[in-house]
Motif scaffolding. Structure first.
Motif, short mmCIF file in Angstrom:
data_model
loop_
_atom_site.label_atom_id
_atom_site.label_comp_id
_atom_site.label_asym_id
_atom_site.label_seq_id
_atom_site.Cartn_x
_atom_site.Cartn_y
_atom_site.Cartn_z
N UNK A 192 -18.29 4.07 17.85
CA UNK A 192 -17.93 3.24 16.71
C UNK A 192 -19.06 3.20 15.68
N UNK A 193 -20.27 3.11 16.17
CA UNK A 193 -21.44 3.12 15.27
C UNK A 193 -21.60 4.49 14.62
N UNK A 194 -21.43 5.54 15.42
CA UNK A 194 -21.58 6.91 14.91
C UNK A 194 -20.57 7.19 13.79
N UNK A 195 -19.30 6.90 14.05
CA UNK A 195 -18.27 7.21 13.05
C UNK A 195 -18.42 6.30 11.83
N UNK A 196 -18.95 5.11 12.04
CA UNK A 196 -19.19 4.20 10.91
C UNK A 196 -20.18 4.78 9.91
N UNK A 197 -21.20 5.47 10.42
CA UNK A 197 -22.15 6.12 9.52
C UNK A 197 -21.46 7.18 8.67
N UNK A 198 -20.43 7.82 9.25
CA UNK A 198 -19.72 8.84 8.51
C UNK A 198 -18.83 8.25 7.44
N UNK A 199 -17.91 7.36 7.81
CA UNK A 199 -16.92 6.92 6.82
C UNK A 199 -17.48 5.93 5.81
N UNK A 200 -18.54 5.21 6.17
CA UNK A 200 -19.10 4.28 5.18
C UNK A 200 -19.77 5.03 4.03
N UNK A 201 -20.09 6.29 4.26
CA UNK A 201 -20.69 7.10 3.20
C UNK A 201 -19.68 8.06 2.54
N UNK A 202 -18.65 8.45 3.27
CA UNK A 202 -17.68 9.41 2.73
C UNK A 202 -16.40 8.76 2.22
N UNK A 203 -16.14 7.53 2.68
CA UNK A 203 -14.93 6.78 2.36
C UNK A 203 -13.72 7.33 3.10
N UNK A 204 -12.52 6.81 2.75
CA UNK A 204 -11.32 7.08 3.54
C UNK A 204 -10.23 7.70 2.68
N UNK A 205 -8.95 7.38 2.91
CA UNK A 205 -7.92 8.08 2.15
C UNK A 205 -6.55 7.43 2.23
N UNK A 206 -5.52 8.27 2.24
CA UNK A 206 -4.13 7.81 2.10
C UNK A 206 -3.68 6.94 3.27
N UNK A 207 -4.15 7.20 4.47
CA UNK A 207 -3.76 6.34 5.60
C UNK A 207 -4.13 4.90 5.31
N UNK A 208 -5.35 4.70 4.87
CA UNK A 208 -5.82 3.33 4.59
C UNK A 208 -5.12 2.72 3.38
N UNK A 209 -4.79 3.54 2.41
CA UNK A 209 -4.07 3.01 1.24
C UNK A 209 -2.73 2.41 1.66
N UNK A 210 -2.02 3.11 2.54
CA UNK A 210 -0.73 2.61 3.03
C UNK A 210 -0.94 1.44 3.98
N UNK A 211 -1.92 1.56 4.88
CA UNK A 211 -2.15 0.52 5.88
C UNK A 211 -2.55 -0.81 5.24
N UNK A 212 -3.38 -0.76 4.22
CA UNK A 212 -3.77 -1.99 3.53
C UNK A 212 -2.55 -2.72 2.99
N UNK A 213 -1.62 -1.96 2.45
CA UNK A 213 -0.41 -2.56 1.88
C UNK A 213 0.48 -3.13 2.97
N UNK A 214 0.62 -2.42 4.08
CA UNK A 214 1.40 -2.93 5.20
C UNK A 214 0.82 -4.22 5.75
N UNK A 215 -0.51 -4.29 5.82
CA UNK A 215 -1.15 -5.50 6.33
C UNK A 215 -0.97 -6.67 5.37
N UNK A 216 -1.11 -6.41 4.08
CA UNK A 216 -1.00 -7.47 3.08
C UNK A 216 0.41 -8.05 3.02
N UNK A 217 1.41 -7.20 3.08
CA UNK A 217 2.79 -7.65 2.93
C UNK A 217 3.42 -8.16 4.23
N UNK A 218 3.00 -7.58 5.36
CA UNK A 218 3.71 -7.89 6.60
C UNK A 218 2.80 -8.42 7.71
N UNK A 219 1.51 -8.58 7.44
CA UNK A 219 0.62 -9.14 8.43
C UNK A 219 0.35 -8.24 9.62
N UNK A 220 0.60 -6.95 9.47
CA UNK A 220 0.37 -6.02 10.58
C UNK A 220 -1.14 -5.84 10.78
#
Length: 385
Positions: free
Chosen positions: A246-274
């Motif tokens: 978890x620490x290792x991968x955190x160093x990767x994505x905190x510097x490279x950022x994320x993408x479409x999965x998170x864009x959709x997931x954020x919306x699902x969480x906001x609207x439906x509490x998932x």
């Protein structure tokens, strides 16, 4: 072109690491400490273990147990009121990503005032914040070492982020024993969240050799150990490896950022509490297949890294990872979208608003395919449904 690779957090790792907490607080010059957690962490006794380890002769300890999944502005305001009333000068976050994000946000307001949405976006926190100790009880979000706080605005019904290097935890106390009591379903969701971080950051438009190294190694660790822990939560060797991963991968994505999965997931969480990890897992295989058309080389590199059988035919092999992720999601009991939703179940009638709002999400800027449309997202939702 030069790229920054930012790593700040000091990590104390291993069994009984919590015994270092008073020494660390002393180094910070702390007096009044706010311990932030959710009721689940309290119920299994972890919050009490943390609080009991703090020397009450040296520190005034105040507790805030109002953390919820997908923390809202209202939760942050409630915590800030307690912090302000008690002149808090140090924070201890105990739990998963929601506890970490809540503590980071309260910390921002304690030092900067205003409304937490004033600091939305990247690099908008003007003043330094108080010391923060992060104590993870799950292995997945990497929030203990990232510069991100993800929150929900209930008025506009959207998930947003505060990203600033100032809000990274100053110290991580990581004891794998604290993950032993995590239920299998939560273990699966948080582990698949970490795998999502690895995959999305590896193919991000901002990826570098340094970030890719961490992302790929993190993927390998979670692919090998998540199934073990899902089957046997007492496999502490695998628990320890996942916490390190978890620490290792955190160093990767905190510097490279994320993408479409998170864009959709954020919306699902906001609207439906998932829950965030579940929302990611629901769409991860289908977004990965979509992105494979743009970055087949990277998809095959990840497939090779986890020893998936390949044919030598790029047109087939570029989908090997997506297919395997689909298998894992099903095997770990992640229910399809039509069975998700806290307030009410998602229906196909909801796809339009989900897609519309997902297109407004910041992570889209880092997705390898930039030809994402409303129709693209609706098709992904149909496949995940």
């Amino acid at each position: 072109m030069a790229k920054e690779f930012f790593v700040k957090t000091d990590v104390t790792f291993g069994k009984d690491a919590i015994q270092e907490i008073s020494r660390i607080l002393t180094q910070f010059g702390a007096t009044n400490v706010l311990v932030v957690y959710d009721k689940g962490v309290k119920a299994v006794g972890i919050a009490d273990k943390v609080v009991d380890a703090i020397d009450k002769d040296k520190f005034n300890v105040v507790e805030f147990d109002g953390v919820i999944p997908n923390p809202t502005n209202e939760v942050v305001e409630a915590g800030y009121a307690i912090a302000k009333e008690n002149n808090i000068d140090a924070f201890v976050a105990v739990g998963g990503g929601s506890s970490m994000d809540t503590a980071k946000a309260i910390n921002v307001l304690t030092s900067n005032g205003g409304n937490i949405m004033d600091y939305e976006g990247i690099g908008n926190v003007p003043k330094p914040v108080c010391p923060l100790i992060a104590i993870p009880t799950t292995a997945g979000t990497s929030s203990e070492i990232t510069n991100v706080a993800a929150l929900v605005d209930t008025k506009s019904v959207r998930k947003y982020v505060v990203i600033d290097n100032k809000i990274v935890a100053d110290k991580v106390i990581a004891d794998p024993e604290f993950t032993r009591t995590v239920p299998a379903g939560v273990t699966a969701a948080t582990g698949l969240d970490a795998i999502t971080h690895a995959v999305e950051s590896y193919i991000s438009n901002e990826a570098t050799y340094l970030t890719k190294y961490n992302s790929l190694r993190g993927l390998q660790i979670f692919y090998e150990n998540l199934p073990k822990v899902y089957e046997n939560g007492n496999d502490m060797d695998a628990r320890e490896k996942m916490m390190l991963g978890c620490i290792v991968v955190g160093f990767g994505f905190s510097n490279a950022n994320l993408g479409l999965v998170h864009a959709i997931a954020h919306t699902l969480s906001a609207h439906f509490g998932i829950a965030h990890g579940v929302a990611n897992a629901c769409v991860l295989p289908y977004v990965t297949a979509f992105n494979a058309e743009k970055c087949p080389k990277e998809m095959i590199e990840m497939a090779k890294a986890i020893n998936l059988p390949l044919t030598g035919d790029e047109e087939k092999d570029k989908f090997a990872l997506a297919n395997e992720l689909g298998r894992m999601v099903k095997e770990m009991g992640i229910r399809p979208l039509h069975e998700q939703g806290r307030e009410h179940k998602i229906t196909e009638a909801d796809f339009d608003i989900i897609a519309t709002d997902a297109l407004k999400e910041g992570p889209l800027h880092f997705n390898p395919r930039q030809d994402v449309t409303k129709e693209t997202i609706i098709e992904i939702l149909r496949k995940a449904f």
